[in-house]
Design an enzyme around this catalytic site. Sequence first.
Site, PDB file in Angstrom:
ATOM      1  N   ASP A  49       0.892  -1.205   0.006  1.00  0.00           N
ATOM      2  CA  ASP A  49       0.206  -0.045   0.008  1.00  0.00           C
ATOM      3  C   ASP A  49       0.773   1.345   0.054  1.00  0.00           C
ATOM      4  OD1 ASP A  49      -2.266  -1.451   0.045  1.00  0.00           O
ATOM      5  OD2 ASP A  49      -3.155  -0.649   1.876  1.00  0.00           O
ATOM      6  N   ASN A  94      -4.572  -2.011  -4.483  1.00  0.00           N
ATOM      7  CA  ASN A  94      -5.938  -2.056  -3.908  1.00  0.00           C
ATOM      8  C   ASN A  94      -5.858  -1.318  -2.390  1.00  0.00           C
ATOM      9  OD1 ASN A  94      -8.429  -2.720  -3.350  1.00  0.00           O
ATOM     10  ND2 ASN A  94      -8.072  -5.134  -2.598  1.00  0.00           N
ATOM     11  N   ASP A 314     -11.182  -2.984  11.217  1.00  0.00           N
ATOM     12  CA  ASP A 314     -10.031  -3.801  10.761  1.00  0.00           C
ATOM     13  C   ASP A 314      -9.562  -4.777  11.729  1.00  0.00           C
ATOM     14  OD1 ASP A 314     -10.083  -2.262   8.355  1.00  0.00           O
ATOM     15  OD2 ASP A 314      -7.813  -1.171   8.827  1.00  0.00           O
ATOM     16  N   GLU A 342     -11.191  -5.393   1.222  1.00  0.00           N
ATOM     17  CA  GLU A 342     -10.530  -6.206   0.166  1.00  0.00           C
ATOM     18  C   GLU A 342     -11.301  -7.476  -0.448  1.00  0.00           C
ATOM     19  OE1 GLU A 342      -9.535  -4.360   2.647  1.00  0.00           O
ATOM     20  OE2 GLU A 342      -7.422  -3.945   2.784  1.00  0.00           O
ATOM     21  N   HIS A 386      -5.242  -9.617   2.995  1.00  0.00           N
ATOM     22  CA  HIS A 386      -4.112  -9.568   4.067  1.00  0.00           C
ATOM     23  C   HIS A 386      -4.623  -9.929   5.562  1.00  0.00           C
ATOM     24  CE1 HIS A 386      -4.625  -5.143   4.950  1.00  0.00           C
ATOM     25  NE2 HIS A 386      -5.409  -5.572   4.358  1.00  0.00           N
ATOM     26  N   ARG A 387      -5.813  -9.411   5.839  1.00  0.00           N
ATOM     27  CA  ARG A 387      -6.209  -9.491   7.188  1.00  0.00           C
ATOM     28  C   ARG A 387      -6.957 -11.095   7.490  1.00  0.00           C
ATOM     29  NH1 ARG A 387      -5.055  -5.174   9.470  1.00  0.00           N
ATOM     30  NH2 ARG A 387      -5.046  -3.192   7.939  1.00  0.00           N
ATOM     31  N   LYS A 412       0.364  -6.501   1.739  1.00  0.00           N
ATOM     32  CA  LYS A 412      -0.504  -5.267   1.490  1.00  0.00           C
ATOM     33  C   LYS A 412      -0.020  -4.405   2.779  1.00  0.00           C
ATOM     34  CE  LYS A 412      -4.964  -3.285   0.632  1.00  0.00           C
ATOM     35  NZ  LYS A 412      -5.369  -2.308   1.614  1.00  0.00           N
TER      36      LYS A 412
HETATM   37  O1  LIG Z   1      -8.524   5.977   6.763  1.00  0.00           O
HETATM   38  C1  LIG Z   1      -7.733   4.977   7.083  1.00  0.00           C
HETATM   39  O2  LIG Z   1      -6.554   5.009   7.062  1.00  0.00           O
HETATM   40  C2  LIG Z   1      -8.725   3.795   6.798  1.00  0.00           C
HETATM   41  C3  LIG Z   1      -9.937   3.654   7.116  1.00  0.00           C
HETATM   42  C4  LIG Z   1     -10.748   2.447   7.187  1.00  0.00           C
HETATM   43  O3  LIG Z   1     -11.444   2.450   6.016  1.00  0.00           O
HETATM   44  P1  LIG Z   1     -13.019   2.761   5.989  1.00  0.00           P
HETATM   45  O4  LIG Z   1     -13.377   4.294   6.362  1.00  0.00           O
HETATM   46  O5  LIG Z   1     -13.458   2.693   4.648  1.00  0.00           O
HETATM   47  O6  LIG Z   1     -13.920   1.839   7.009  1.00  0.00           O
HETATM   48  C5  LIG Z   1      -9.855   1.275   7.479  1.00  0.00           C
HETATM   49  O7  LIG Z   1     -10.865   0.072   7.244  1.00  0.00           O
HETATM   50  C6  LIG Z   1      -8.774   1.123   6.486  1.00  0.00           C
HETATM   51  O8  LIG Z   1      -7.993   0.139   6.729  1.00  0.00           O
HETATM   52  C7  LIG Z   1      -7.767   2.331   6.850  1.00  0.00           C
HETATM   53  C1  LIG Z   2      -9.539  -1.988   4.571  1.00  0.00           C
HETATM   54  C2  LIG Z   2      -8.369  -1.771   4.298  1.00  0.00           C
HETATM   55  O1  LIG Z   2      -7.458  -1.253   3.397  1.00  0.00           O
HETATM   56  P1  LIG Z   2      -7.874   0.033   2.442  1.00  0.00           P
HETATM   57  O2  LIG Z   2      -6.800   1.039   3.078  1.00  0.00           O
HETATM   58  O3  LIG Z   2      -7.572  -0.461   1.353  1.00  0.00           O
HETATM   59  O4  LIG Z   2      -9.184   0.642   2.662  1.00  0.00           O
HETATM   60  C3  LIG Z   2      -7.400  -2.834   5.535  1.00  0.00           C
HETATM   61  O5  LIG Z   2      -6.165  -2.588   5.481  1.00  0.00           O
HETATM   62  O6  LIG Z   2      -8.096  -3.398   6.114  1.00  0.00           O
END
Ligand SMILES: O=C(O)C1=C[C@@H](OP(=O)(O)O)[C@@H](O)[C@H](O)C1
Ligand SMILES: C=C(OP(=O)(O)O)C(=O)O
Length: 429
Positions: A49, A94, A314, A342, A386-387, A412
Amino acid sequence: MQQLRLEPIDKVQGTVNVPGSKSLSNRALLLAALAEGDTLLTNLLDSDDIRHMLDALQKLGIQYQLNEDKTQCLVKGNGGAFSCAQPVNLFLGNAGTAMRPLCAALAVSQGDFILTGEPRMEERPIGALVDALRQVGAQIEYQKNTDYPPLKIHGAALSGGKIEVDGSVSSQFLTAILMAAPLFTTDSTISIIGELVSKPYIDITLDTMARFGVTVENGNYQHFNIKGRQTYRSPGTFLVEGDASSASYFLAAGAIKGGTVRVTGVGSESIQGDIRFADVLENMGAKITWGNDFIEVTGAPLTAINMDMNHIPDAAMTIATTALFAQGTTKMTNIYNWRVKETDRLAAMATELKKLGARVIEGHDFIEVTAPESLQEAQIDTYNDHRIAMCFALVALSDTAVVINDPDCTAKTFPDFFQRFKSICVSNN
Ligand SMILES: O=C(O)C1=C[C@@H](OP(=O)(O)O)[C@@H](O)[C@H](O)C1
Ligand SMILES: C=C(OP(=O)(O)O)C(=O)O
């Protein structure tokens, strides 16, 4: 396809230092690029990422130097929005934390941009963000399906104003607008429609912006006022905290197996909402000790919980597999947006937990998990998520081995997860 077989683990104990936070790494990289002055980022995460964000910044003309292990990065700030004379095509894998914030930042930059990603990215919604940015004149077109990437953006100076954004699917849309709003030529008020999900991630955004010199007036997470015509200013150095979501797997292992496990790099001072995962383990019966820079868990018999987990989407996945070791039925509610991450995580978790013999009820926005008498050996499909790979490693804390299909998908956010997991495992065979 690669497979990893984890034999039953007899005991867990020890200390694990978790790698840098994904959420903070990608926010800090973007703001360092937009800021005036050079920023040295330390403890940066080295994972897919973050690589996508770094590659994108390079294509956008930002200069930076990474050290050998890619955990330090000196970013030469651009002193404002991007400006590209030639069209730029960005592949963002992704990574939601790259796609959404870059979409907003590029809408207010100079140039023509195409934003693409992996096939799953083309199924992850972005319409609410595009609709919001269009309210202030952003020129964004869908290349394939309405409301989904890939996107074509014609960047231009944008004046701010009143912006309404639907907060009910992802907080990343609001995060993206907040980070771009200081670059608008006039002040903005951003209002949330619907219920804002994943709220603690907004705190990460506001905190990171503040460290780069921009403050936002937060009206109870319903309205946000931001001044326009501002320039982010480099804080000089920016230490990225350890990733609280990555910490969840080790903390859960300690809670399940009864030894003491300490996670360092993230603690009570953290700005990440996922540190609240430790409270959930405590509610289930584990003993938690907090330090400024560590969280320690000592296991005890665990009991099931029934909880709204919208604030920790998460880390909540780790509770779904921890439930296999808890007495009773664990119910996790208000997690609809697991379906747009994901993979469809509600469907995937239900399918894989059932393979182990668990009783599972999958609802539109909840999941209920009851552990079986004894777990069945299974091959866990990971859906390029990944999770899923990481949270099902916990199954090996039972008397049953587990096979994780495509374990490398942890790249990721946590490329050497399984090595670090093994470092706290003690096994008799
Ligand atoms: O802003 C961020 O860093 C994130 C927000 C969350 O997503 P959502 O806001 O779509 O739930 C989380 O699931 C993602 O892994 C990271
Ligand atoms: C939802 C996730 O990732 P993203 O930042 O791509 O939304 C995650 O890391 O669980």
